[in-house]
Motif scaffolding. Structure first.
Motif: not given
Length: 268
Positions: A162-174
């Motif tokens: 699999e390939a995933h991308y978590y960068g879209a949620c970086r606006k949230l402090q957590t």
């Protein structure tokens, strides 16, 4: 799914992966150009300001390390040519100070880049479990003329790349801390007779390894998987129902089918 559809699906996966990868690279891999090292004397924690996202912190950490190297070289240059009784001692003290500053800057850069890598486009290998209701391995016609399913495959374990991308949620402090993230994932499962036996997509939640400098982590994915070849009862055959007149054997069909998917993966 025919061969043309299989290739189209594969190209679609590669295209989406390349797009997300390029976006992540643009966000996390921008070079430290047009920067000034005049303010390099600020505390190193300046690179950890919470109002900078995880990718910006990585970029500024690279800038800070470059500034430390540049300013240390400027400071040592006149000391190397200076004479006097204390010149060698002053040079040694300046060298030790430069080495200490560089070590701190390098460790900060290493940790920030690891977090940015974890939050950006990443790949993993995971174990998935899908649930299917009408996947039939074998069936028979009972004495009363009804269809009886002998073997059914409800749960299907599988290894998924699999390939995933978590960068879209970086606006949230957590997420911006770089230790936890969530976002879309895409995956493929292969078999001995097909390069792409199944295609998976969904949303994934990940936790980064606790060790500083590590960009690995564990993730949980929830989504759906499209199997190319699912064996089911053919049209006109239903479990518990009587078979059409004159039929002596159960007939099967193979088709593509979506199923819910739960997967655990290790990011590398």
């Amino acid at each position: 799914m025919n061969r043309g559809s299989e290739w189209a699906l594969g190209l679609c996966v590669l295209g989406v992966t390349a797009l997300l990868s390029s976006n992540a690279a643009a966000a996390s891999g921008s070079s430290a150009k047009n920067f000034s090292c005049d303010a390099v004397g600020k505390p190193l924690t300046e690179s950890q300001r919470p109002d900078w996202d995880v990718f910006e912190r990585a970029r500024r950490s690279r800038t800070h390390l470059a500034c430390v190297d540049e300013n240390t070289a400027k400071e040592l240059e006149p000391l190397r040519s200076r004479g006097g009784a204390n010149a060698e001692l002053e040079l040694r003290i300046a060298e030790l100070k430069g080495q200490s500053n560089r070590l701190l800057a390098f460790e900060a850069k290493k940790d920030d880049e690891a977090k940015a890598t974890f939050m950006g486009m990443a790949f993993g290998v995971g174990m998935g479990f899908s649930q299917a209701k009408d996947r039939v391995e074998s069936a028979a016609i009972a004495a009363d003329g009804t269809v009886r399913v002998l073997t059914r495959e409800k749960q299907s374990p599988r290894v998924i790349l699999e390939a995933h991308y978590y960068g879209a949620c970086r606006k949230l402090q957590t997420c911006n801390d770089g230790t936890f993230g969530f976002g879309p994932f895409f995956g493929i499962a292969t078999s001995s007779d097909s390069a792409i036996d199944a295609f998976a997509l969904g949303i994934m939640f990940g936790v980064k390894d606790a060790s500083a400098g590590s960009n690995g982590g564990f993730s949980l994915g929830i989504g759906a998987v499209l199997d190319r070849k699912v064996k089911t009862l053919a049209r006109g055959f239903e479990e518990g129902a009587k078979v059409p007149a004159g039929v002596v054997d159960v007939v099967y069909q193979t088709k593509s089918k979506w199923s819910p998917l739960l997967m655990f993966t290790r990011t590398f």
